[in-house]
Design an enzyme around this catalytic site. Structure first.
Site, short mmCIF file in Angstrom:
data_model
loop_
_atom_site.label_atom_id
_atom_site.label_comp_id
_atom_site.label_asym_id
_atom_site.label_seq_id
_atom_site.Cartn_x
_atom_site.Cartn_y
_atom_site.Cartn_z
N ASP A 11 0.82 -1.36 0.03
CA ASP A 11 0.05 -0.05 0.11
C ASP A 11 1.01 1.11 0.04
OD1 ASP A 11 -2.31 -1.55 0.11
OD2 ASP A 11 -2.63 -1.39 2.30
N ASP A 130 -13.31 -4.40 -2.12
CA ASP A 130 -13.34 -4.01 -0.77
C ASP A 130 -14.75 -4.42 -0.25
OD1 ASP A 130 -10.74 -3.27 -1.38
OD2 ASP A 130 -11.51 -1.01 -1.42
#
Length: 258
Positions: A11, A130
């Site tokens: 990330d 997600d």
């Protein structure tokens, strides 16, 4: 049988690799290029880079580090973050990425999946999902703009419906980011993975929850995923990728060992 894949996830925020828990409270892990090199040397099958605030900031992924990563690793890598057009995707691929992944922009414009697949081929197009389990209702819902906790919102899509929709539109691979499990290292959500596996006919990558080598084994043997993505266990050197692959091979998993 195709070999299963081990995929470290990096990330990225403000040019550095970060990691949170359940998509919140991110801490800085380190610099992008050295981490990418380390994982490639340890035996990762591919890497995934998420510019986590690109979509919520209304910008596209910072391309400056994409070419630097391409110069130093010899394994495939995928880049995600705010890609909203065929042209933006093309730039990232031209900088050296092998795949691009879209998430929030696909929810805003589902036809984007088709445009990208038509231009670059389904093998280049990954859709990240997600997904959040609502314990009160027992349902799984897709979330959007998860890189910024102040902007994260639950969409009207239930996870299984969105999995089917993105396949119809040309997704070549799906990464299922299970938000409840993210960063807590207590195992992948095998129940959810099995539900998704039943309706997913493209490669499925599990993401969120890996804490032990057994968790990877469970994802491959119980949920029959094609790849397992993890971050904190690799960033914090809790698990070495080479040792993980040796363990999986000993357990009968088809996997490439360096």
């Amino acid at each position: 049988m195709l070999a299963k894949r081990i995929i470290p996830c990096l990330d990225v925020r403000n040019g550095q690799v970060v990691k949170g828990v359940q998509f919140r409270n991110h801490e800085i892990i380190g610099d992008i290029v050295p981490l990418a090199q380390r994982y490639a040397q340890e035996g990762a099958d591919e890497l995934v880079f998420y510019d986590i605030t690109a979509s919520s900031d209304g910008r596209v992924v910072d391309k400056s580090w994409v070419s630097r990563v391409a110069e130093v690793i010899d394994i495939p890598f995928c880049v995600a973050g705010g890609i909203k057009s065929v042209e933006e995707a093309g730039q990232i691929l031209s900088f050296g990425a092998d795949k691009i992944s879209i998430n929030s922009p696909a929810l805003a414009d589902p036809e984007l999946i088709t445009r990208l697949a038509d231009r670059y081929g389904v093998q280049c197009i990954v859709v990240g999902i997600d997904t959040w389990h609502d314990a009160a209702t027992g349902r799984y819902h897709v979330n959007q703009y998860t890189g910024d906790e102040t902007r994260t919102k639950v969409t009207t899509w239930e996870t299984l419906d969105w999995v089917e929709e993105v396949q119809k539109r040309g997704a070549g691979e799906i990464v299922l980011n299970m938000m409840n499990q993210d960063g807590v290292r207590n195992g992948y959500d095998l129940h959810q993975l099995n539900l998704v596996r039943d309706v997913c006919n493209v490669p499925l990558i599990a993401s969120g929850g890996a804490g032990t080598m057994e968790h990877f084994l469970d994802a491959f043997q119980t949920a029959h995923v094609d790849g397992a993505l993890a971050a904190s266990v690799f960033h914090k050197q809790i698990i070495n990728i080479g040792e993980l692959k040796q363990y999986l091979k000993q357990q009968g998993v088809e996997i490439r060992v360096c």
